[in-house]
Design a protein around this motif. Sequence first.
Motif, PDB file in Angstrom:
ATOM      1  N   ALA A  49       0.835  -1.199   0.000  1.00  0.00           N
ATOM      2  CA  ALA A  49       0.000   0.000   0.000  1.00  0.00           C
ATOM      3  C   ALA A  49       0.876   1.258   0.000  1.00  0.00           C
ATOM      4  N   LEU A  50       1.976   1.201   0.763  1.00  0.00           N
ATOM      5  CA  LEU A  50       2.861   2.364   0.816  1.00  0.00           C
ATOM      6  C   LEU A  50       3.644   2.522  -0.485  1.00  0.00           C
ATOM      7  N   ALA A  51       3.959   1.398  -1.114  1.00  0.00           N
ATOM      8  CA  ALA A  51       4.664   1.453  -2.391  1.00  0.00           C
ATOM      9  C   ALA A  51       3.786   2.124  -3.442  1.00  0.00           C
ATOM     10  N   VAL A  52       2.514   1.797  -3.422  1.00  0.00           N
ATOM     11  CA  VAL A  52       1.588   2.424  -4.372  1.00  0.00           C
ATOM     12  C   VAL A  52       1.626   3.937  -4.197  1.00  0.00           C
ATOM     13  N   LYS A  53       1.628   4.347  -2.940  1.00  0.00           N
ATOM     14  CA  LYS A  53       1.643   5.784  -2.658  1.00  0.00           C
ATOM     15  C   LYS A  53       2.952   6.427  -3.143  1.00  0.00           C
ATOM     16  N   MET A  54       4.067   5.770  -2.842  1.00  0.00           N
ATOM     17  CA  MET A  54       5.367   6.295  -3.264  1.00  0.00           C
ATOM     18  C   MET A  54       5.415   6.490  -4.782  1.00  0.00           C
ATOM     19  N   ILE A  55       4.980   5.453  -5.491  1.00  0.00           N
ATOM     20  CA  ILE A  55       5.050   5.477  -6.953  1.00  0.00           C
ATOM     21  C   ILE A  55       4.186   6.617  -7.494  1.00  0.00           C
ATOM     22  N   ASP A  56       3.053   6.821  -6.841  1.00  0.00           N
ATOM     23  CA  ASP A  56       2.142   7.877  -7.253  1.00  0.00           C
ATOM     24  C   ASP A  56       2.739   9.267  -6.987  1.00  0.00           C
ATOM     25  N   VAL A  57       3.294   9.423  -5.792  1.00  0.00           N
ATOM     26  CA  VAL A  57       3.852  10.723  -5.412  1.00  0.00           C
ATOM     27  C   VAL A  57       4.961  11.157  -6.380  1.00  0.00           C
ATOM     28  N   PHE A  58       5.751  10.184  -6.816  1.00  0.00           N
ATOM     29  CA  PHE A  58       6.899  10.523  -7.663  1.00  0.00           C
ATOM     30  C   PHE A  58       6.644  10.216  -9.141  1.00  0.00           C
ATOM     31  N   HIS A  59       5.385  10.164  -9.551  1.00  0.00           N
ATOM     32  CA  HIS A  59       5.117   9.668 -10.903  1.00  0.00           C
ATOM     33  C   HIS A  59       5.729  10.540 -11.996  1.00  0.00           C
ATOM     34  N   ASP A  60       5.852  11.852 -11.754  1.00  0.00           N
ATOM     35  CA  ASP A  60       6.416  12.646 -12.849  1.00  0.00           C
ATOM     36  C   ASP A  60       7.854  13.124 -12.576  1.00  0.00           C
ATOM     37  N   ALA A  61       8.514  12.495 -11.612  1.00  0.00           N
ATOM     38  CA  ALA A  61       9.906  12.885 -11.328  1.00  0.00           C
ATOM     39  C   ALA A  61      10.846  12.274 -12.365  1.00  0.00           C
ATOM     40  N   ASP A  62      11.865  13.055 -12.790  1.00  0.00           N
ATOM     41  CA  ASP A  62      12.870  12.491 -13.702  1.00  0.00           C
ATOM     42  C   ASP A  62      13.771  11.524 -12.933  1.00  0.00           C
ATOM     43  N   TYR A  63      14.292  12.026 -11.812  1.00  0.00           N
ATOM     44  CA  TYR A  63      15.126  11.201 -10.947  1.00  0.00           C
ATOM     45  C   TYR A  63      14.620  11.335  -9.525  1.00  0.00           C
TER      46      TYR A  63
END
Lengths: 251, 490
Positions: free
Chosen positions: A57-71
Motif C-alpha cells: 500500500a505504501l509502495a503504491v503511494k510512493m510510486i504515485d507521489v513521484f510519478h512525474d519525477a525524472d530522478y
Amino acid sequence: MKVSLFVTCLTDLFAPDVGMAVVKTLEHFGCSVDFPTAQTCCGQPAFNNGFPAEARALAVKMIDVFHDADYIVTPSGSCCAMIRDHYIELFHDDPDQRKLAEDFVARCYEYVEFLTKILKVDMTGLTLPKDEKFTYHFTCHLRGLGATGEPAIRLLKQLGGAQFTELEKSEQCCGFGGTFAIKYSDISGAMVRDKVECGVKTGAQTMIVNDGGCAMNIGGACHRMEAPFRVRHIAQVIAAAVEHTAGANVS
Amino acid sequence: MTSTLESPSSPKRRMSLPVFHPDFMTEAHTASADAGLHAALDNSVTKKDYGRRSSLAELPDADGLRQLAGDIKRHTLDHLDYYLELLERNIIKHGGKVYFAATREQANDLIVNIAQRTGSKLVVKSKSMVSEETELNDALIAAGIEPLETDLGEFILQVDHDHPTHIVMPVIHKNAAEIGRVFERYFKTPFTDNPQELAEMARVYLRNRFNQADMGISGVNFAIAETGSIVLCTNEGNGRMCTTRPRIHVALMGMEKVIPSLDDLPVFLKLLARSASGQALTQYTNIITGCRRPGEHDGPEEFHLIIMDNGRAKILAGEYRDTLRCIRCGACLNACPIYRKVGGRTYGSVYPGPIGALLTPLFNGLENHKHLPHASSLCGACFEACPVKINIPEFLIKLRKDQVEQGITTAPERIIFKLWSWGLRHGWSYRLGQIAQRVMMRSIGNKDGWIKKLPPPAQGWTAHRDFPMPPKHDFRYVYKQYRAIQQRGK
Ligand code: SF4
C-alpha cells in the motif's frame, strides 16, 4: 537536471540538516531540486517484518507521489535498496502496477550513487573549512544496490583538507536493522559497541555513513560511550565543503 | 462424533533437529555480553571471512563461479529424484549398498543394524554435520557400540560432552586453556595449553584406536551421481583413516548432497575451501568409489551409503527449495555480525548462524523457533558470502511473513504494523504522527539533545545507546523556509 528528493521518514524527523545538505549539494552540482510534500515512507519496516500487504500500500503511494519525477534521489541506502530489491516483486500479481513500479525503480538512486553514476561529479576544487580526519562505515544495504564503499571514499578523498583512515571491519553491520535494534537490543548493543570501538581506533574525528539508521545508531552509541568522533552523513561533509569553497570564492 | 482434526492441544509434532535449549533470548543476552567470546570469534571467524574474500578475489570470476555453482545445485534439486536414482544405481554397480532413511531415527537404526550385523564394537567417525543432526553417537552408545570422533575438534567435544557451535570449526567456542583442562581431565595428564602438544596427545591416542576400529562412519561433501562416488574434503586426514582402515565404511548424507557429474565437482571444490577458510583446497580431497574390489589389497570390505530425508523432501516441495543448495561451508556464519556476537550455542540446534536461522525453523516448525527469523539485521553479509547464492535475508523475511500468516506474530505487533502503515498512507496522519513523536521525544530529552531512556516498547534501544532527540523543526519546515528565503531574494 531535475531531481526529486525522497527524504525518508527518519531523515524528515531526525536529521533535517542531512536533507538540506542533499538539496544544497545537488543544486551546487547543477540540479534543480524539488520536494514532493505528499511523500511519507517507503514501507521498509512493514516489509522486513513480514507485512508485505502493508508495504505494498505504501509502495503504491510512493510510486504515485513521484510519478512525474525524472530522478528520485534519497540519502538513505536502505530505503533505496527496499525500493530496488522489492518494489517490483511486490506487484507480481498486478501487471499494470508492476509496470509502474519498474518505471519508478529505474529512476531511483541513492545519493552517492547518483553523484557518481549519473552526475559523475568531481570534488577536486572543493575544500573543507578545516582539515578533518575521516573514516567510513559501509552501510550494509548498499549491498542490495550492488554498491561498495569505494565511490563514497573516492569522493571524500577528493575534498581538500580531508584525510582518510580505513575502518577495521568497515563492512560489519552496526546493529541497526530497524526494529532489530529494539527487539534484540542486547545483540544490537554488542554490535554497535564493536563499531564504535573500531571507530575510536582510527583516530578519526568523523565517521561517514550513508544511511539515517546507521547514523542514529552509531551516533547514539558514540554519545553513550563518550567516543571522540562524530557520525555524519556524507552529504553533510560535501555540503560543508561546497559552502566553504563558495564563500572563499566570493571573498 | 469424532473429529479427525488435530486439537490445538495435541502433542507438538516430532522435531527433525535436536534442540539443545529452548530459550534464544537468555542465551543471546549472556553471549552478547561475553567479551571473551567476541574476541575468540573475531580471531577465528572474522579472520576466515577475510581469508575467504582474498582467496576468492584471486579467481578470475568468482561471482560467475558462484552463479554456476548455484545453478548446478538448482538444476540438481529440480531433478533430485532422477539424480538420486542414478547415484543409487552407480553405487550398487561398484559393490556398495544404498539405503533411504525418511527420518533421523531411521538413519540411526540403519547404522546400528549394520554395526550389529558386522559385529562392530568400535566405530570411528570423521566429522559429519548430518550425524549431529541424527545424534548418531547417542544411538550407537544406546546399542552398546562405542563411537569415537576423530576430527580433533569433534573429539574434544565428545570427551567434554559438548556440542559443535560452528559447522566447520566445531570447537571454536573453546580456547586452548579450556581444551587443556578437558584433556587434563580425560587423559589424566599434566595441564598444558600448548596447541601443538594438545593436538599431539589426541593424535597419538586416535592413531591406536583407528587400528582397533571395525567400522568407519563419514559424512559426504558431495555425491557424484554419474560415477557413484562420494567426495570427502578434510584437513586432518582423519577422514581418510576412517574410510580406509576399518572393515566397514558407512557414509551418511542428506539427500541434497548429490551433484550430477564429475565435471561439476571442480566448481564446488574451487569454492568450498575458499569459502570456508580461504584455502585453495582442503588438505585432503577423497573421491571414494565403492569398496575393495577383488584383487585389491586395502580398503573396506563393505560400503554403505545412507541417504537421509529427515524433512528435506518437505522443504524441497515448498518455496524454500533454494535453502537445500547449502554446501555447509560456514562462510555465512563467518560473515555474520550476529553470529560474531552470540556464537553458535545461542541458535539452539545443530546448524547455527544465518543458514541455521533458516533451516532450524524449516525443519522443526516456526512455532518452535520464533526468534530465529527475527534475530537478524538483514545486513546481507551472508548472501554476499554464500558460494551457492542462497538469498538468506530474503528467506528470513519470508519466514517472518509466514509467522504473521500463521498467527505466530503477537497481536500487539500485528496491530502496530497495521496502524502504522495506515497512518503513513495519508499526508495528514503522517504529519500528525511525526508531530506526536517529536513532542513526546522532546519532552523526555536532555538539554544536550539526547534521550537517555525511551519508554516501552523501545526501552531496549536506550539500554545500550542514547537516542537522538528530534530537532525543533522537521525537514519539511526547514525546506519550506529555505525556498521562501530564495523567493524573497529574487
Ligand atoms: S548457506 Fe551458503 S554460506 Fe552458509 S553454509 Fe550454506 S553454502 Fe555456506
